[in-house]
Structure formats: C-alpha cells, structure tokens
Design a protein around this motif. Structure first.
Motif, PDB file in Angstrom:
ATOM      1  N   LYS A  94      12.755 -17.953  10.340  1.00 42.27           N
ATOM      2  CA  LYS A  94      14.195 -18.239  10.343  1.00 42.27           C
ATOM      3  C   LYS A  94      14.884 -17.690   9.100  1.00 42.27           C
ATOM      4  CE  LYS A  94      13.641 -22.717   8.133  1.00 42.27           C
ATOM      5  NZ  LYS A  94      13.796 -24.130   8.190  1.00 42.27           N
ATOM      6  N   ASN A  95      14.122 -17.428   8.030  1.00 36.93           N
ATOM      7  CA  ASN A  95      14.689 -16.940   6.780  1.00 36.93           C
ATOM      8  C   ASN A  95      14.521 -15.431   6.640  1.00 36.93           C
ATOM      9  OD1 ASN A  95      15.527 -19.505   5.798  1.00 36.93           O
ATOM     10  ND2 ASN A  95      13.414 -19.948   5.239  1.00 36.93           N
ATOM     11  N   THR A  96      15.243 -14.878   5.685  1.00 38.35           N
ATOM     12  CA  THR A  96      15.143 -13.458   5.348  1.00 38.35           C
ATOM     13  C   THR A  96      14.072 -13.303   4.278  1.00 38.35           C
ATOM     14  OG1 THR A  96      17.447 -13.018   5.907  1.00 38.35           O
ATOM     15  CG2 THR A  96      16.429 -11.519   4.333  1.00 38.35           C
ATOM     16  N   ILE A  97      13.374 -12.183   4.311  1.00 34.91           N
ATOM     17  CA  ILE A  97      12.327 -11.884   3.343  1.00 34.91           C
ATOM     18  C   ILE A  97      12.796 -10.736   2.452  1.00 34.91           C
ATOM     19  CG2 ILE A  97       9.919 -11.156   3.028  1.00 34.91           C
ATOM     20  CD1 ILE A  97      10.304 -13.937   4.437  1.00 34.91           C
ATOM     21  N   VAL A  98      12.576 -10.897   1.166  1.00 35.84           N
ATOM     22  CA  VAL A  98      12.831  -9.840   0.186  1.00 35.84           C
ATOM     23  C   VAL A  98      11.486  -9.534  -0.456  1.00 35.84           C
ATOM     24  CG1 VAL A  98      14.021  -9.205  -1.945  1.00 35.84           C
ATOM     25  CG2 VAL A  98      15.172 -10.672  -0.270  1.00 35.84           C
ATOM     26  N   GLU A  99      11.075  -8.270  -0.401  1.00 41.24           N
ATOM     27  CA  GLU A  99       9.815  -7.879  -1.032  1.00 41.24           C
ATOM     28  C   GLU A  99      10.058  -6.707  -1.972  1.00 41.24           C
ATOM     29  OE1 GLU A  99       6.279  -9.312   1.911  1.00 41.24           O
ATOM     30  OE2 GLU A  99       7.107  -7.326   2.303  1.00 41.24           O
ATOM     31  N   ILE A 100       9.367  -6.767  -3.099  1.00 49.38           N
ATOM     32  CA  ILE A 100       9.472  -5.728  -4.114  1.00 49.38           C
ATOM     33  C   ILE A 100       8.063  -5.364  -4.549  1.00 49.38           C
ATOM     34  CG2 ILE A 100      10.238  -5.203  -6.460  1.00 49.38           C
ATOM     35  CD1 ILE A 100      12.527  -7.293  -5.914  1.00 49.38           C
ATOM     36  N   ALA A 101       7.759  -4.076  -4.510  1.00 51.31           N
ATOM     37  CA  ALA A 101       6.512  -3.552  -5.060  1.00 51.31           C
ATOM     38  C   ALA A 101       6.913  -2.674  -6.239  1.00 51.31           C
ATOM     39  CB  ALA A 101       5.742  -2.753  -4.018  1.00 51.31           C
ATOM     40  N   ALA A 102       6.375  -2.977  -7.409  1.00 48.98           N
ATOM     41  CA  ALA A 102       6.780  -2.263  -8.617  1.00 48.98           C
ATOM     42  C   ALA A 102       5.686  -2.358  -9.666  1.00 48.98           C
ATOM     43  CB  ALA A 102       8.076  -2.863  -9.168  1.00 48.98           C
ATOM     44  N   ILE A 103       5.863  -1.593 -10.743  1.00 47.10           N
ATOM     45  CA  ILE A 103       4.964  -1.797 -11.866  1.00 47.10           C
ATOM     46  C   ILE A 103       5.276  -3.165 -12.444  1.00 47.10           C
ATOM     47  CG2 ILE A 103       4.648   0.661 -12.345  1.00 47.10           C
ATOM     48  CD1 ILE A 103       6.549   0.342 -14.724  1.00 47.10           C
ATOM     49  N   ASN A 104       4.302  -3.772 -13.066  1.00 46.57           N
ATOM     50  CA  ASN A 104       4.482  -5.108 -13.618  1.00 46.57           C
ATOM     51  C   ASN A 104       5.324  -5.021 -14.883  1.00 46.57           C
ATOM     52  OD1 ASN A 104       4.146  -7.885 -13.846  1.00 46.57           O
ATOM     53  ND2 ASN A 104       2.355  -7.630 -15.166  1.00 46.57           N
ATOM     54  N   LEU A 105       6.475  -5.662 -14.874  1.00 40.29           N
ATOM     55  CA  LEU A 105       7.397  -5.646 -16.007  1.00 40.29           C
ATOM     56  C   LEU A 105       7.730  -7.071 -16.431  1.00 40.29           C
ATOM     57  CD1 LEU A 105       9.966  -3.045 -14.617  1.00 40.29           C
ATOM     58  CD2 LEU A 105       8.302  -2.636 -16.447  1.00 40.29           C
ATOM     59  N   PRO A 106       7.829  -7.318 -17.734  1.00 34.54           N
ATOM     60  CA  PRO A 106       8.307  -8.628 -18.169  1.00 34.54           C
ATOM     61  C   PRO A 106       9.728  -8.857 -17.648  1.00 34.54           C
ATOM     62  CG  PRO A 106       7.514  -7.316 -20.039  1.00 34.54           C
ATOM     63  CD  PRO A 106       7.531  -6.426 -18.848  1.00 34.54           C
ATOM     64  N   PHE A 107      10.038 -10.064 -17.325  1.00 36.27           N
ATOM     65  CA  PHE A 107      11.381 -10.480 -16.905  1.00 36.27           C
ATOM     66  C   PHE A 107      11.804  -9.957 -15.527  1.00 36.27           C
ATOM     67  CE2 PHE A 107      11.454  -9.681 -21.550  1.00 36.27           C
ATOM     68  CZ  PHE A 107      11.325 -10.994 -21.957  1.00 36.27           C
ATOM     69  N   LYS A 135       0.820  -1.220   0.000  1.00 37.82           N
ATOM     70  CA  LYS A 135       0.000   0.000   0.000  1.00 37.82           C
ATOM     71  C   LYS A 135       0.855   1.271   0.000  1.00 37.82           C
ATOM     72  CE  LYS A 135      -2.594  -0.578   3.525  1.00 37.82           C
ATOM     73  NZ  LYS A 135      -3.609  -0.392   4.559  1.00 37.82           N
ATOM     74  N   GLU A 136       2.085   1.176   0.510  1.00 37.06           N
ATOM     75  CA  GLU A 136       2.979   2.329   0.544  1.00 37.06           C
ATOM     76  C   GLU A 136       3.586   2.634  -0.832  1.00 37.06           C
ATOM     77  OE1 GLU A 136       3.405   4.359   3.198  1.00 37.06           O
ATOM     78  OE2 GLU A 136       1.824   3.131   4.114  1.00 37.06           O
ATOM     79  N   PHE A 137       3.528   1.669  -1.737  1.00 41.13           N
ATOM     80  CA  PHE A 137       3.993   1.875  -3.112  1.00 41.13           C
ATOM     81  C   PHE A 137       3.050   2.864  -3.774  1.00 41.13           C
ATOM     82  CE2 PHE A 137       3.738   0.031  -7.570  1.00 41.13           C
ATOM     83  CZ  PHE A 137       4.881   0.659  -8.022  1.00 41.13           C
ATOM     84  N   LYS A 138       3.614   3.864  -4.434  1.00 47.46           N
ATOM     85  CA  LYS A 138       2.788   4.921  -5.030  1.00 47.46           C
ATOM     86  C   LYS A 138       2.501   4.702  -6.510  1.00 47.46           C
ATOM     87  CE  LYS A 138       2.773   7.068  -1.147  1.00 47.46           C
ATOM     88  NZ  LYS A 138       1.789   6.593  -0.221  1.00 47.46           N
ATOM     89  N   GLY A 139       2.929   3.558  -7.056  1.00 41.60           N
ATOM     90  CA  GLY A 139       2.612   3.249  -8.434  1.00 41.60           C
ATOM     91  C   GLY A 139       3.676   3.639  -9.431  1.00 41.60           C
ATOM     92  N   ARG A 162      -5.800  10.118  -6.385  1.00 36.73           N
ATOM     93  CA  ARG A 162      -4.833  11.184  -6.098  1.00 36.73           C
ATOM     94  C   ARG A 162      -4.446  11.217  -4.626  1.00 36.73           C
ATOM     95  NH1 ARG A 162      -6.850  16.243  -9.790  1.00 36.73           N
ATOM     96  NH2 ARG A 162      -6.330  15.247 -11.761  1.00 36.73           N
ATOM     97  N   LYS A 163      -5.354  10.758  -3.781  1.00 35.48           N
ATOM     98  CA  LYS A 163      -5.077  10.721  -2.342  1.00 35.48           C
ATOM     99  C   LYS A 163      -4.315   9.469  -1.933  1.00 35.48           C
ATOM    100  CE  LYS A 163      -9.090  13.450  -1.049  1.00 35.48           C
ATOM    101  NZ  LYS A 163     -10.347  13.486  -0.297  1.00 35.48           N
ATOM    102  N   GLY A 164      -4.008   8.606  -2.911  1.00 37.27           N
ATOM    103  CA  GLY A 164      -3.251   7.395  -2.619  1.00 37.27           C
ATOM    104  C   GLY A 164      -4.096   6.190  -2.279  1.00 37.27           C
ATOM    105  N   GLN A 165      -5.407   6.319  -2.403  1.00 42.37           N
ATOM    106  CA  GLN A 165      -6.302   5.191  -2.132  1.00 42.37           C
ATOM    107  C   GLN A 165      -6.103   4.103  -3.177  1.00 42.37           C
ATOM    108  OE1 GLN A 165      -8.383   4.867   0.474  1.00 42.37           O
ATOM    109  NE2 GLN A 165      -9.129   2.881  -0.207  1.00 42.37           N
TER     110      GLN A 165
END
Length: 168
Positions: A71-84, A47-51, A114-117
């Motif tokens: 026990k493991n590390t987490i990697v998260e990515i929020a992004a526009i949808n891109l091939p590859f 939700k914090e990703f602004k697009g 515009r308000k980020g909803q």
C-alpha cells in the motif's frame, strides 16, 4: 529460499545485512513471502549499481514487476557509503512532505569485478549502501528521484570538501 533463486553467498550476506538493524520480533511479525520478495527486489536493484553513480528509484510495488505489492511507496537508493546520507535523504523526504513509515539501511563491503560481478565481503568496512524506505504514498512524487540524486551529490561534495580541507 532466496539462495535457491540466486546462486552464491552474496544474496545471503545481502539479506543478513538488509535486516541487521531490525529487531527479530519485527521481522517475525511480517509475512515471510513479502519479506523474501522485498529483499530479492532490492538485491536485483542493488546489483545494477556500478559502484560509482548513485541509483535512485521511487515506485509503487507491483506484483508483476517487483514480485510484491504494498500500500506504500518504496524509495530505494544504491550509493557509495557516505556519512550523513540517510539523514540527508530523510530531510529531503520531509521537505517533500512525505511521511516515513519504515527504514532499512544495508551497509556492505562490496568488491566489483571489471565484468560487474558483485562480491559482498563480511567483516570489512562498508563502502556501499542500499537504503530502502517505505513511505506513505505521496500525492505527487514528481521530481523526487531527481531531488534525491541532487542530495546525494551535495553530500558527496561536502564529504570531498571536508577531506580536502583537513589535508590543508
């Protein structure tokens, strides 16, 4: 239960998409409170990703901060949808010598006010993604977030160049 924590249908759509590519037997084998906490943490991050500008976080889950421990590390990515994109991220993790344990890619069609909803729509072409990776804890993850952001930038450049080249 997630819908009680967050009003509206967005959390339901997000969680359904989060596990869309995971076999039901695998989901059932996990502790439900853990699954709920992972999804809610990822949703809060997404939700914090602004697009536009991608967000990347690498963390060791803490019950006080993220609502779960692992026990493991987490990697998260929020992004526009891109091939590859997912493949490129996996290559970068390999370059860092980081072993992948689990992958969830949540493909979403999102409209943002515009308000980020955030409004997640079903039955539409995905325009954004959340990638959630579980990796073995690296001895050194310095620079990983920076390097992943650079990979995303390079994938975006390649896609933009390809589009421009095709139009010539």
């Amino acid at each position: 239960r997630l819908a009680r924590r967050e009003k509206g249908d967005n959390i339901r759509r997000f969680s359904r998409n989060f596990f869309a590519q995971v076999p039901l037997a695998e989901i059932k084998s996990k502790d439900w409170e853990y699954v709920e906490a992972v999804v809610y943490s990822a949703w809060t991050f997404f939700k914090e990703f602004k697009g536009k500008k991608p967000r990347v976080r690498v963390f060791n889950p803490d019950i006080e901060v993220h609502g779960y421990q692992h026990k493991n590390t987490i990697v998260e990515i929020a992004a526009i949808n891109l091939p590859f994109l997912l493949e490129s991220v996996r290559i970068e993790l390999n370059h860092h010598g980081i072993a992948l344990v689990d992958v969830e890619q949540c493909l979403l069609h999102v409209e943002r006010s515009r308000k980020g909803q955030v409004t997640i729509l079903d039955q539409a072409e995905p325009n954004e993604t959340l990638i959630h990776l579980e990796v073995h804890r690296p001895e050194n993850d310095k620079g990983l977030e920076r390097d992943l952001k650079e990979v995303i930038r390079l994938v975006q450049c390649a896609i933009d160049d390809f589009t421009a080249m095709r139009s010539e």
